[in-house]
Design a protein around this motif. Sequence first.
Motif, PDB file in Angstrom:
ATOM      1  N   ALA A   1       0.846  -1.074   0.039  1.00  0.00           N
ATOM      2  CA  ALA A   1       0.023  -0.112  -0.004  1.00  0.00           C
ATOM      3  C   ALA A   1       0.737   1.139   0.095  1.00  0.00           C
ATOM      4  O   ALA A   1       0.707   2.158  -0.823  1.00  0.00           O
ATOM      5  CB  ALA A   1      -0.808  -0.118   0.951  1.00  0.00           C
ATOM      6  N   GLU A   2       1.786   1.338   0.747  1.00  0.00           N
ATOM      7  CA  GLU A   2       2.877   2.451   0.935  1.00  0.00           C
ATOM      8  C   GLU A   2       3.359   2.507  -0.654  1.00  0.00           C
ATOM      9  O   GLU A   2       3.668   3.809  -0.972  1.00  0.00           O
ATOM     10  CB  GLU A   2       3.921   2.112   1.894  1.00  0.00           C
ATOM     11  CG  GLU A   2       5.002   3.240   1.863  1.00  0.00           C
ATOM     12  CD  GLU A   2       5.866   2.778   3.117  1.00  0.00           C
ATOM     13  OE1 GLU A   2       6.972   3.301   2.979  1.00  0.00           O
ATOM     14  OE2 GLU A   2       5.711   1.848   3.924  1.00  0.00           O
ATOM     15  N   ASP A   3       3.886   1.745  -1.121  1.00  0.00           N
ATOM     16  CA  ASP A   3       4.506   1.815  -2.314  1.00  0.00           C
ATOM     17  C   ASP A   3       3.455   2.543  -3.530  1.00  0.00           C
ATOM     18  O   ASP A   3       3.668   3.266  -4.460  1.00  0.00           O
ATOM     19  CB  ASP A   3       5.057   0.641  -2.904  1.00  0.00           C
ATOM     20  CG  ASP A   3       6.252   0.088  -2.290  1.00  0.00           C
ATOM     21  OD1 ASP A   3       7.000   1.110  -1.585  1.00  0.00           O
ATOM     22  OD2 ASP A   3       6.636  -1.124  -1.998  1.00  0.00           O
ATOM     23  N   LEU A   4       2.270   1.778  -3.485  1.00  0.00           N
ATOM     24  CA  LEU A   4       1.265   2.329  -4.434  1.00  0.00           C
ATOM     25  C   LEU A   4       0.824   3.976  -4.161  1.00  0.00           C
ATOM     26  O   LEU A   4       0.693   4.639  -5.166  1.00  0.00           O
ATOM     27  CB  LEU A   4      -0.055   1.541  -4.191  1.00  0.00           C
ATOM     28  CG  LEU A   4      -1.317   2.128  -5.133  1.00  0.00           C
ATOM     29  CD1 LEU A   4      -0.939   1.854  -6.634  1.00  0.00           C
ATOM     30  CD2 LEU A   4      -2.576   0.960  -4.849  1.00  0.00           C
TER      31      LEU A   4
ATOM     32  N   LEU B   1      -5.598   5.223 -10.573  1.00  0.00           N
ATOM     33  CA  LEU B   1      -4.400   4.430 -10.060  1.00  0.00           C
ATOM     34  C   LEU B   1      -4.848   3.693  -8.915  1.00  0.00           C
ATOM     35  O   LEU B   1      -4.529   2.400  -8.572  1.00  0.00           O
ATOM     36  CB  LEU B   1      -3.270   5.240 -10.067  1.00  0.00           C
ATOM     37  CG  LEU B   1      -2.114   4.123  -9.758  1.00  0.00           C
ATOM     38  CD1 LEU B   1      -1.813   3.274 -11.014  1.00  0.00           C
ATOM     39  CD2 LEU B   1      -0.781   5.314  -9.887  1.00  0.00           C
ATOM     40  N   ALA B   2      -5.465   4.265  -7.901  1.00  0.00           N
ATOM     41  CA  ALA B   2      -5.910   3.595  -6.565  1.00  0.00           C
ATOM     42  C   ALA B   2      -6.864   2.560  -6.642  1.00  0.00           C
ATOM     43  O   ALA B   2      -6.626   1.391  -6.213  1.00  0.00           O
ATOM     44  CB  ALA B   2      -6.356   4.587  -5.677  1.00  0.00           C
TER      45      ALA B   2
ATOM     46  N   TYR C   1      -7.202   0.907  -9.696  1.00  0.00           N
ATOM     47  CA  TYR C   1      -6.616  -0.127 -10.370  1.00  0.00           C
ATOM     48  C   TYR C   1      -5.533  -1.085  -9.473  1.00  0.00           C
ATOM     49  O   TYR C   1      -5.724  -2.295  -9.573  1.00  0.00           O
ATOM     50  CB  TYR C   1      -5.833   0.290 -11.534  1.00  0.00           C
ATOM     51  CG  TYR C   1      -5.168  -0.722 -12.587  1.00  0.00           C
ATOM     52  CD1 TYR C   1      -6.012  -1.101 -13.358  1.00  0.00           C
ATOM     53  CD2 TYR C   1      -3.792  -0.747 -12.328  1.00  0.00           C
ATOM     54  CE1 TYR C   1      -5.329  -2.304 -14.347  1.00  0.00           C
ATOM     55  CE2 TYR C   1      -3.489  -1.851 -13.108  1.00  0.00           C
ATOM     56  CZ  TYR C   1      -4.117  -2.588 -14.134  1.00  0.00           C
ATOM     57  OH  TYR C   1      -3.575  -3.314 -14.963  1.00  0.00           O
ATOM     58  N   GLY C   2      -4.924  -0.332  -8.563  1.00  0.00           N
ATOM     59  CA  GLY C   2      -3.867  -1.165  -7.919  1.00  0.00           C
ATOM     60  C   GLY C   2      -4.268  -1.545  -6.649  1.00  0.00           C
ATOM     61  O   GLY C   2      -3.695  -2.455  -6.169  1.00  0.00           O
ATOM     62  N   SER C   3      -5.394  -1.192  -6.053  1.00  0.00           N
ATOM     63  CA  SER C   3      -6.093  -1.874  -4.724  1.00  0.00           C
ATOM     64  C   SER C   3      -5.844  -3.222  -4.750  1.00  0.00           C
ATOM     65  O   SER C   3      -5.917  -3.929  -3.810  1.00  0.00           O
ATOM     66  CB  SER C   3      -7.205  -1.013  -4.373  1.00  0.00           C
ATOM     67  OG  SER C   3      -8.377  -1.554  -5.378  1.00  0.00           O
ATOM     68  N   SER C   4      -6.536  -3.818  -5.969  1.00  0.00           N
ATOM     69  CA  SER C   4      -6.740  -5.433  -5.876  1.00  0.00           C
ATOM     70  C   SER C   4      -5.367  -5.858  -5.999  1.00  0.00           C
ATOM     71  O   SER C   4      -5.257  -7.176  -5.726  1.00  0.00           O
ATOM     72  CB  SER C   4      -7.504  -5.787  -7.049  1.00  0.00           C
ATOM     73  OG  SER C   4      -6.977  -5.179  -8.069  1.00  0.00           O
TER      74      SER C   4
ATOM     75  N   ARG D   1      -3.528   3.861   3.866  1.00  0.00           N
ATOM     76  CA  ARG D   1      -2.358   4.702   3.324  1.00  0.00           C
ATOM     77  C   ARG D   1      -2.632   5.459   2.200  1.00  0.00           C
ATOM     78  O   ARG D   1      -1.784   6.459   1.800  1.00  0.00           O
ATOM     79  CB  ARG D   1      -0.995   3.937   3.582  1.00  0.00           C
ATOM     80  CG  ARG D   1      -0.688   3.560   4.938  1.00  0.00           C
ATOM     81  CD  ARG D   1       0.545   2.632   4.877  1.00  0.00           C
ATOM     82  NE  ARG D   1       0.836   2.181   6.012  1.00  0.00           N
ATOM     83  CZ  ARG D   1       2.011   2.088   6.519  1.00  0.00           C
ATOM     84  NH1 ARG D   1       3.137   2.148   5.724  1.00  0.00           N
ATOM     85  NH2 ARG D   1       2.504   1.755   8.051  1.00  0.00           N
ATOM     86  N   LEU D   2      -3.328   4.705   1.165  1.00  0.00           N
ATOM     87  CA  LEU D   2      -3.579   5.616  -0.029  1.00  0.00           C
ATOM     88  C   LEU D   2      -4.122   6.929   0.002  1.00  0.00           C
ATOM     89  O   LEU D   2      -4.041   7.748  -0.596  1.00  0.00           O
ATOM     90  CB  LEU D   2      -4.537   4.675  -1.066  1.00  0.00           C
ATOM     91  CG  LEU D   2      -4.146   3.297  -1.375  1.00  0.00           C
ATOM     92  CD1 LEU D   2      -4.914   2.326  -2.020  1.00  0.00           C
ATOM     93  CD2 LEU D   2      -2.761   3.182  -1.822  1.00  0.00           C
TER      94      LEU D   2
END
Length: 97
Positions: free
Chosen positions: A37-40, A56-57, A59-62, A72-73
């Motif tokens: 999560a921190e890297d996203l 992006l959040a 898309y990347g959350s999964s 953290r997002l």
Amino acid sequence: MSPQDVDGLVNALHRQSFDKDRMPIAQQALSESSIRAEDLARLMKELSFEDSKLELAKYGSSRVTDRQNLYRLNDAFTFSGSASKLQEYLTQQQQRY
């Protein structure tokens, strides 16, 4: 995604001038990866516009491995309304499963 891979991706995104050029790079990198999560959130901060960050959040959350840290997002957004939209999206996703 290793810390070195994240650093490389952040640098690749930073070299692009516009979100429309950054998004496909980020999505391609995430398509076959898992991420913390921190890297996203770091990747989201490379984007200029709230809509792009939210996209992006979503898309990347999964692909986030430490799902307990999805909160953290929220720090990557400029406006609290975007964080609220992400929370609504995540709630909808949880209800589907």
